[in-house]
Design an enzyme around this catalytic site. Structure first.
Site, PDB file in Angstrom:
ATOM      1  N   ASN A  81      -8.145   4.542  -2.477  1.00 52.37           N
ATOM      2  CA  ASN A  81      -7.545   3.329  -1.940  1.00 52.37           C
ATOM      3  C   ASN A  81      -6.857   2.543  -3.053  1.00 52.37           C
ATOM      4  OD1 ASN A  81      -6.861   1.447  -0.013  1.00 52.37           O
ATOM      5  ND2 ASN A  81      -8.926   0.702   0.332  1.00 52.37           N
ATOM      6  N   CYS A 103       0.830  -1.209   0.000  1.00 47.79           N
ATOM      7  CA  CYS A 103       0.000   0.000   0.000  1.00 47.79           C
ATOM      8  C   CYS A 103       0.861   1.253   0.000  1.00 47.79           C
ATOM      9  CB  CYS A 103      -0.944  -0.011   1.192  1.00 47.79           C
ATOM     10  SG  CYS A 103      -0.129   0.178   2.794  1.00 47.79           S
ATOM     11  N   HIS A 162      -2.424   1.115   7.324  1.00 45.94           N
ATOM     12  CA  HIS A 162      -2.632   1.116   5.874  1.00 45.94           C
ATOM     13  C   HIS A 162      -2.423   2.514   5.322  1.00 45.94           C
ATOM     14  CE1 HIS A 162      -4.132  -0.199   2.027  1.00 45.94           C
ATOM     15  NE2 HIS A 162      -5.195   0.581   2.076  1.00 45.94           N
TER      16      HIS A 162
END
Length: 475
Positions: A416, A100, A394
């Site tokens: 995202n 991520c 994250h």
């Protein structure tokens, strides 16, 4: 002896028969800390066995508490309007990997490159290319640390931490900056994803196993009489050759040079040219990373101080992760200024808390666990961090804010990297209350940081250990 303790002692004798006086004392909760029969009876009173308790139990044993605690009224108030939003392009997908941090950092550059060079909306930089070098550099970081720490015993906390964490696919923004500066970038179609870049656990575990073996060997060599740095470096290079082969077999070998067709937003070919990865980066995404700064909200540590995390870097000859710790009231205005200027930001948070996975809303009122369980969950952010109940997990790309008539934030949105079908069109929306409680880090360009805050970043950093629980790599 009071009547209460006399009764307890007699009860213990009846249960234990000919127990000694010492054993009678051990049966009391004040002495051994165990759960006694009396305590168990008291606890059972908390579950009264009423018709409503039984009905609730019959429902809950077959369902997730999260599903049952869903606040229906809150779900009906979902709102996707934003007063200020950076126009983003196609949503990326990190698949079953912990990259991520890489997707987020590269998405910031990608959005700028698409706008500046009028590239197609689905243009991407190759995550596989940079991930190859990330894994190679992390391997070198570990092996060199084995040489640097060979005089320390195996049970030293630093050495133990290194062997527990020889490599991983998580990371943070400093890794993005150092890797791109050193190796450049290539388009996604020049080095596409493979099964092992999308699913990193198998190859990562194999490399970790090999690194631990090599780390032991380097420590033993370094301790030998007459061993020279040149010999150790030669052995380390040989070991890294094995790691390079493992990476090339599972991810493909990164190109030293490539020919690429540049297309415009309509898909028409603009130019065909040959580049090295560094040349491609210079033309399409050149960035002065020295003008990017990470700020953090960690209420367990003193604000307005700079902190640095030992070993928290991707490249041995790069920079450790460094940040300025600030209260939320200082962070939010800078984020708003960046969004208003159409600039996305690297952002990280504790993503799983109070997340409605169906609509992508993160809201403190999404789930009413207190009514469901008949208790309260009252820790504040500082207490949650201190007790390991919360921490950054994250990284995503902060791209929108909704402001009220007074310019105060109502909610925020992040792009995202879990694919376009997750959440709201691939994005997650968070209320401002949630933002304050579970946001931890954001990377800002220098021009959005007030002069007084920017000046604080020049102070000597306070070094924190690599094993501090607040600084697990983002995945």
């Amino acid at each position: 002896m009071t009547k209460k303790y006399l009764a307890l002692a007699i009860g213990a004798m009846l249960v234990c028969g000919g127990a000694t006086a010492q054993k009678k004392k051990q049966a009391l909760p004040d002495y051994n800390g165990g759960i006694t029969t009396e305590m168990m009876q008291q606890m059972k009173k908390g579950f009264g066995g009423s018709a409503s308790d039984k009905a609730l139990r019959n429902i809950m044993v077959n369902q997730s508490p999260q599903k049952l605690a869903m606040n229906y009224e809150n779900a009906t108030k979902f709102d996707s309007h934003f007063s200020n939003r950076v126009v983003s392009k196609a949503v990326t997908d990190q698949k079953s990997s912990g990259r991520c941090w890489m997707f987020t950092g590269m998405n910031v550059l990608r959005n700028q490159a698409i706008r500046k060079h009028h590239l197609p909306a689905d243009f991407q930089f190759s995550q596989a290319y940079l991930f190859f070098y990330d894994q190679l550099e992390k391997s070198n970081l570990f092996l060199q640390a084995m040489i640097d720490t060979y005089k320390k015993p195996m049970n030293d906390q630093e050495v133990e931490w290194l062997f527990k964490n020889p490599i991983g696919d998580g990371g943070q923004f400093t890794g993005v900056a150092n890797l791109i500066d050193k190796y450049g970038l290539v388009p996604a179609d020049v080095m596409p994803e493979t099964y092992n870049t999308n699913n990193t656990s198998s190859i990562s575990n194999l490399i970790a196993l090999k690194l631990r073996e090599d780390g032991l060997q380097l420590r033993e060599m370094a301790a030998q009489k007459g061993m020279t740095p040149a010999k150790l470096q030669a052995k380390k290079t040989e070991m890294l050759g094995t790691i390079y082969r493992m990476l090339a077999l599972t991810m493909g070998e990164p190109p030293a040079e490539f020919t690429w067709q540049q297309k415009d937003a309509k898909g028409e070919i603009v130019e065909t040219a040959t580049y090295t990865p560094k040349e491609f980066y210079e033309k399409f995404a050149k960035t002065d990373f020295s003008k990017y700064y990470m700020v953090m909200n960690d209420p367990t540590r003193e604000y307005y101080k700079v902190y640095e995390i030992q070993y928290d870097r991707h490249v041995y000859d790069g920079q450790n992760w460094r940040y300025l710790n600030l209260p939320m009231e200082d962070i939010a205005p800078m984020c708003i200024a960046s969004i208003k200027d159409s600039t996305m930001m690297y952002f990280s948070c504790d993503v799983g808390k109070f997340l409605n996975r169906d609509n992508g809303l993160m809201d403190m009122n999404n789930y009413d666990y207190e009514s469901l369980m008949g208790t309260t969950f009252g820790m504040d952010k500082k207490q949650r961090v201190s007790t390991f109940a919360s921490g950054s997990s994250h990284a995503m790309t902060l791209c929108a804010v909704d402001l009220d008539k007074d310019g105060k934030p109502l909610k925020w949105m992040v792009e995202n990297s879990w694919g376009p079908n997750y959440g709201w069109q691939g994005n997650l929306i968070m209320t401002n209350d949630w933002f304050n409680e579970y946001m931890f880090r954001v990377v800002l360009e220098e021009k959005y940081i007030p002069a007084n805050i920017r000046a604080m970043m020049d102070q000597k950093p306070i070094m924190l250990p690599a094993w501090d629980p607040m600084f697990a790599p983002e995945e």
